[in-house]
Structures are given as structure tokens and as C-alpha cells.
Design an enzyme around this catalytic site. Sequence first.
Site, PDB file in Angstrom:
ATOM      1  N   HIS A  96       0.785  -1.060  -0.076  1.00 11.07           N
ATOM      2  CA  HIS A  96       0.211   0.033   0.002  1.00 11.07           C
ATOM      3  C   HIS A  96       0.771   1.451  -0.094  1.00 11.07           C
ATOM      4  CE1 HIS A  96      -3.456   2.415   1.180  1.00 11.07           C
ATOM      5  NE2 HIS A  96      -2.587   3.356   1.822  1.00 11.07           N
ATOM      6  N   GLU A  97       1.683   1.213   0.992  1.00  8.70           N
ATOM      7  CA  GLU A  97       2.593   2.439   1.002  1.00  8.70           C
ATOM      8  C   GLU A  97       3.548   2.502  -0.221  1.00  8.70           C
ATOM      9  OE1 GLU A  97       2.109   4.613   2.941  1.00  8.70           O
ATOM     10  OE2 GLU A  97       0.997   3.075   4.344  1.00  8.70           O
ATOM     11  N   HIS A 104       3.135   8.744  -7.240  1.00  5.70           N
ATOM     12  CA  HIS A 104       4.180   9.764  -7.184  1.00  5.70           C
ATOM     13  C   HIS A 104       4.909   9.915  -8.586  1.00  5.70           C
ATOM     14  CE1 HIS A 104       7.612  12.418  -5.460  1.00  5.70           C
ATOM     15  NE2 HIS A 104       6.783  13.217  -6.099  1.00  5.70           N
TER      16      HIS A 104
END
Length: 227
Positions: A96-97, A104
Site C-alpha cells: 500500500h505504501e 508519485h
Amino acid sequence: MATIWIIFIVIALAGWIVQGTMQSRFKKYSKIPLRNGMTGKEVAEKMLLDNGIYDVKVISVAGQLTDHYNPLKKTINLSEPVYDSYSVAAAAVAAHETGHAVQHARGYAPLKLRSALVPVISSTSKWVMWVILAGIVLIQTFPLLLWVGIAMFALTTLFSFVTLPVEKDATNRALRWLSSAGITDASNHNQAVDALRWAGYTYVVAALSSLATLLYYVMIAMSGNRR
């Protein structure tokens, strides 16, 4: 005014249920090992490589559920229980992170908007409650002050709602990759889905709580104007 207090109570109860359920789910799935034995760090690093991202580092940070992606430093910060763990929960959180890092790199618009709001929110958060309190006290003599505080708080509410698609998209990216890369399989993929789903609910509750608070301040300002 009584209605808004009922809303606050309902949201608080929902928040308590969601937080408790999320913690219990992560505790449960933290005990289920991945078949391939990959740690959270290794999962994040592989997802970065699979997405052609080579300028992001995966580091360990203290605490529990302190996992986050830092777009300024380009670091995926994994909590200690996730960084070294080879559980389904650790893989889900790490992916998820990393999903945020992929956002980005791909120029995901909602993430850009949220990042642009961060410095504004950081500045206004130091003063917003003081401005609102002063506005309530001086509502009869200087009603505009409360509206200034409401405008400042509205930015926080906007940030909460912009966060929702950012988190949802990161979760979707993570789950698709976990499945396609073979990190999770038929025996444990649903557990990763469940863990991230409950984590996502916490952002929904936070956004609704912020909206309810904003409406409460608006009601105070409007009632003060009528006087």
C-alpha cells in the site's frame, strides 16, 4: 443543533468500531506468514523494481501503524512490525505504501493536490482553533473572524476528502500487484484485501468527522449572525 450532536455520536461510535476492528484484523493477519517468506521491506523493494522506480528507499521507522510514504525525501517508511515481518499484513501495508510511491512516479493528480495542500495545512493547523475560539467569543462584535476560522478549517476538511481517493487508489494498486506478482495467492489474498479495506475505513470516518465539525462551526456562525 441536537441533530449535529447525534451525528457526532454516530461518527464517534463508527470510529471506535472501525479502529478496533482494524487493529484486530492486523493483529490476526500479522500471524499468518507469506508462503515465499518475503519481509515487508522486500515486498516494497520488489514492487518498486517491478514498477521501474529506482530512486525510492525503503527504511524502518519506530512505532506501530506509523507506515507512510514521504514524497519529499522519496522514502517508504515502514514501521518495525512491518519492515522485518513476513506476514500477510506486513505485505499488504508495504505494498500500500509503495502504491503511493507509484502514484508519485506516475503523477497521480489527487496525490499532487494533497501534496500541494500539506504546507498550507501545516501553517493553518497551528492557528485555526485559536481563530475559531476567538471568533466564537467575539461573534457579536467581530463576526467575520469566525468565518475566517471556518475557511481555515475547511481546508483541513478538503484535505481529508482529497485523501480518500489517494488512499483508495494506493490500495487498489497494491492489491493488483500483490496478486499479479504472486506475493499473495488464493489462500491469503482475501486477508490482504480485508486488512487494507478496514484501514481505508479509518480515512472515511476521519473525513466525515471533519465535515461534521465544519458544519457545526457554520451553524454557530449563522446563529450568531441572526442575533
